[in-house]
Structures are given as structure tokens and as C-alpha cells.
Design an enzyme around this catalytic site. Structure first.
Site, short mmCIF file in Angstrom:
data_model
loop_
_atom_site.label_atom_id
_atom_site.label_comp_id
_atom_site.label_asym_id
_atom_site.label_seq_id
_atom_site.Cartn_x
_atom_site.Cartn_y
_atom_site.Cartn_z
N LYS A 35 -37.88 30.89 -30.42
CA LYS A 35 -36.42 30.98 -30.59
C LYS A 35 -35.85 29.58 -30.83
CE LYS A 35 -36.11 30.84 -25.56
NZ LYS A 35 -36.08 31.66 -24.34
N ARG A 130 -29.72 38.23 -15.64
CA ARG A 130 -29.29 37.87 -16.99
C ARG A 130 -29.42 39.12 -17.84
NH1 ARG A 130 -32.14 32.85 -20.08
NH2 ARG A 130 -33.72 34.45 -20.40
N TYR A 252 -18.97 1.23 -26.77
CA TYR A 252 -17.68 1.81 -26.40
C TYR A 252 -17.49 1.77 -24.88
CZ TYR A 252 -17.01 3.83 -31.05
OH TYR A 252 -16.83 4.00 -32.39
N MET A 300 -21.90 7.70 -31.80
CA MET A 300 -22.22 8.81 -32.70
C MET A 300 -23.48 8.55 -33.52
SD MET A 300 -19.90 10.52 -35.70
CE MET A 300 -18.64 11.19 -34.63
C1 LIG Z 1 -37.28 31.42 -23.59
C2 LIG Z 1 -38.07 32.50 -23.00
C3 LIG Z 1 -39.42 32.30 -22.69
C4 LIG Z 1 -40.12 30.98 -22.79
O1 LIG Z 1 -39.70 30.12 -21.73
P1 LIG Z 1 -40.32 28.65 -21.57
O2 LIG Z 1 -39.74 28.17 -20.30
O3 LIG Z 1 -39.83 27.86 -22.74
O4 LIG Z 1 -41.78 28.78 -21.55
C5 LIG Z 1 -40.14 33.40 -22.25
N1 LIG Z 1 -39.55 34.60 -22.09
C6 LIG Z 1 -38.25 34.82 -22.35
C7 LIG Z 1 -37.65 36.16 -22.13
C8 LIG Z 1 -37.46 33.76 -22.80
O5 LIG Z 1 -36.15 33.97 -23.04
#
Ligand SMILES: *Cc1c(COP(=O)(O)O)cnc(C)c1O
Length: 359
Positions: A35, A130, A252, A300
């Protein structure tokens, strides 16, 4: 000459990390979580290495279709499931697996008229609150989907809220096992931290993400000690040098003030490139192969590094913001965040080069 900031993605590191994770997984099938554009590394760029996994976990159907079109024949899982009827039908047609995490998705799947049955991953909420069904609802959803004509195959899954801690999976894993009892469906629960720290979570499928890219999921163990190699290097050069007199400030807000004669190197990399603005003075950085620190506020397009102990460093000297010499996790810790966030935030304006998986 172009602006010297460059990211480099090393597919051999991804391949090596997958091999390390496979060794941890025992016989379990390995789903590489990809992802967020493969955690900022570029999904399509990484596909030649990621294709060694048995599956890829994604969020957007567009990305899933792209990996299918590129010839990836393994399992492709949409981690938030299908967002509407049309997406669900397309998933069925293209053999994309969908998470089913709530009553709306369950109902959509049960009543859908699909071109063919779809692969479903039913998700338990084991305490993270979640996504996922609570245990009772999970068990009834399980019964509804086992043998349902719209379901080509069923996997039972959950996700841990605190797998990076020593006792973090005991209660949710027990909850998951109770909720799966009596089913012969394959299971999946391990993210990187669970896979690397909790052997009991290595069931039929494992789902590591961050470790694939060579960063650590832990606060107390670095990537190198886990045998992981960073897949991304972010490197630039010094583009100006300032000789500071005692009492003079850098950047800055004048947040850093020299207490003695110092040399500051100005580096072409700033928060618009994905370097964290909240990284304070003292954030580790490697200049000409030597560890040093940042000075003052990140702006930046630039940041300042301490060249006081590096008399040979000057304009054109190489700077590694993160990568092999400078673990991203140490930069993240200094900035109060995690390596995940820095990798994912690499800005589109940074040119990326790639080296192949085969040595
Ligand atoms: C992002 C995610 C993972 C992977 O998690 P990591 O900590 O990056 O290994 C696995 N399962 C689900 C459902 C996730 O959302």
C-alpha cells in the site's frame, strides 16, 4: 547539472528482505504489503522484486488492476475491501481478493450478482478497533460466507495493534484463535513486527510491510540487527558552506546558534522533498561517509548540516539523508516519528533511480 537530490531504490534489497521474511515465515505464504505506493518506493518500480511474494496487499483497485495487467498472478488483496458494488464485481472478474470488514460489505457480498465468485478475507477486530467484526459478529459472518455461492475462497484475518511490544499479541491472538475455532479456512494475522517477534502468529499467510523495505517495526531493534537492508536511499550534496562566528544563527527562526566558530553545510533537501520539518538540530545525517548532525530548522528546499569536524567537506560533498549508511529509523526517531512515515512521504519531485534485483 540537475539539482543533486536523488532517491535510489535497490530491488536487490527488497529481494533479500523477502528471503529473510520467508525464512521467518516457515511454510506460511508471504503477502508483501505494498500500500501507499509500496511504502513510497513506487509499486510498479518495485514489482519485479515484489513478484517473488505469493501475494500483494493494496488499497486502491487501480493499483490492483495495474499489478494484474503487469502479469502478477498471485493473490492481490484489497485491505479495505470493495467500496461499492461495481468495485466488488470488478474484483470478482479480475480475481482480486477483498477484505470484508463490516456488515455493509458483508451484505453487499451476500446479495451481489457477480460475474464469478470472489476471494474474501473476513476480518476480526481483535482489539485495535479500526476495522473488523467483533467476535460474535465475526463467527456469524464466517458461517454466512463459508459455502456461499458468491465466495470463491475464504481466509480469516485480523491485525494487531501492538505486535511490536513483547506481550502485544497474546490477548488478540487468543481472541483470533477462539473466533476461528471450528473453521478449516486459512488464517492470516502477522504484520512485520508479529512475524519477526511472535512465532505463534505465523499461520497460513503472513503480511509484512515495512520489513520488506528494510526498515524496522520496532523501537528497540534496528533493521540491520534483523538482517534487513534498506531499499531506499535519499542522497544529496552540499550546495553552499557558511562559516559561522560564535553567536550566529542558522536558518528560519534562528533556532540554532553557534557557540564557537563552526562550518555549516547547506544541503539540497527540504520538507518539500519529504524530509521531516520537525527533525530538530542533532538529527543524524551522513556527510562524506561520516556521521554528523543537522543544524537548525529544516526549510522547504534545504537543510543545514554540521561540517565543523569535516574540514574536507565543501560544495559537492555527498550527503546521505537516509539509506544504508544512515538508517531511516534513526532519522525518524529524532523527528518523533517512524520510518514508515518518512518513506511514504518521499515527494514526487524527487527523481528516483532503481537498480535491478538480480546481482
Ligand atoms: C499495513 C498493514 C500490514 C503491514 O504492516 P507492517 O507494520 O508494515 O508490517 C499488514 N496488515 C494490514 C491489515 C495492514 O494494514
Amino acid at each position: 547539472m540537475p539539482r543533486p537530490l536523488r532517491a535510489h531504490v535497490d530491488l536487490a534489497a527488497i529481494a533479500a528482505n523477502l528471503a529473510v521474511l520467508r525464512a521467518h515465515a516457515g511454510g506460511a505464504r508471504l503477502m508483501a504489503v505494498a500500500k501507499a505506493d509500496a511504502y513510497g518506493h513506487g509499486l510498479m518500480r518495485c514489482l519485479p522484486a515484489l513478484a517473488a511474494a505469493d501475494g500483494l496487499a493494496l488499497l486502491e483497485i487501480e493499483q490492483a488492476l495495474r499489478v494484474r495487467e503487469a502479469g502478477f498472478a498471485g493473490t492481490v488483496l484489497l485491505l479495505e475491501g470493495a467500496f461499492d458494488d461495481a468495485e466488488l464485481a470488478l474484483c470478482a472478474e479480475r480475481a482480486l481478493a477483498v477484505v470484508v470488514h463490516d456488515a455493509r460489505q458483508l451484505e453487499r457480498l451476500e446479495r451481489a450478482r457477480l460475474p464469478r465468485p470472489v476471494h474474501a478475507w473476513l476480518k476480526l477486530n481483535s482489539g485495535m478497533n479500526r476495522l473488523g467484526f467483533r467476535p460474535d459478529a465475526f463467527v456469524s459472518a464466517r458461517s454466512a460466507l463459508e459455502g456461499h455461492p458468491n465466495v470463491a475462497s475464504l481466509v480469516l484475518m485480523t491485525h494487531f495493534a501492538a505486535a511490536e511490544t513483547p506481550g502485544g499479541v497474546a490477548a488478540p491472538l487468543a481472541e483470533f484463535e477462539r473466533a476461528c475455532a471450528g473453521s478449516r479456512a486459512p488464517r492470516s494475522c502477522a504484520n512485520s513486527a508479529a512475524l519477526l517477534r511472535h512465532p505463534a502468529t505465523r499461520v497460513q499467510w503472513v503480511r509484512p510491510g515495512i520489513a520488506v523495505y528494510g526498515a524496522t517495526p520496532f523501537d528497540d531493534r534496528d533493521a540491520a540487527s534483523l538482517g534487513l537492508r534498506p531499499a531506499m536511499t535519499l542522497a544529496s550534496e552540499v550546495i553552499a558552506v557558511q562559516e559561522l562566528r560564535p553567536g550566529e544563527a542558522v536558518g528560519y527562526g534562528g533556532g540554532f546558534v553557534a557557540d564557537r566558530p563552526m562550518r555549516a553545510g547547506i544541503v539540497a533537501c527540504g520538507y518539500a522533498d519529504g524530509y521531516p520539518r520537525h527533525a530538530p538540530t542533532g538529527t543524524p545525517v551522513v556527510v562524506a561517509g561520516t556521521p554528523t548532525r543537522t543544524l537548525g530548522r529544516v526549510s522547504m528546499d534545504m537543510l543545514a548540516v554540521d561540517l565543523t569536524g569535516l574540514p574536507d567537506a565543501g560544495v559537492g560533498t555527498a550527503v546521505e539523508l537516509w539509506g544504508r549508511a544512515q538508517p531511516v529509523d534513526a532519522v525518524a526517531r529524532a523527528a518523533g516519528t517512524v520510518g514508515y512515515e518518512l518513506l511514504c512521504a518521499l515527494a514526487p519531485r524527487v527523481p528516483v533511480s532503481v537498480s535491478p534485483a538480480a546481482a
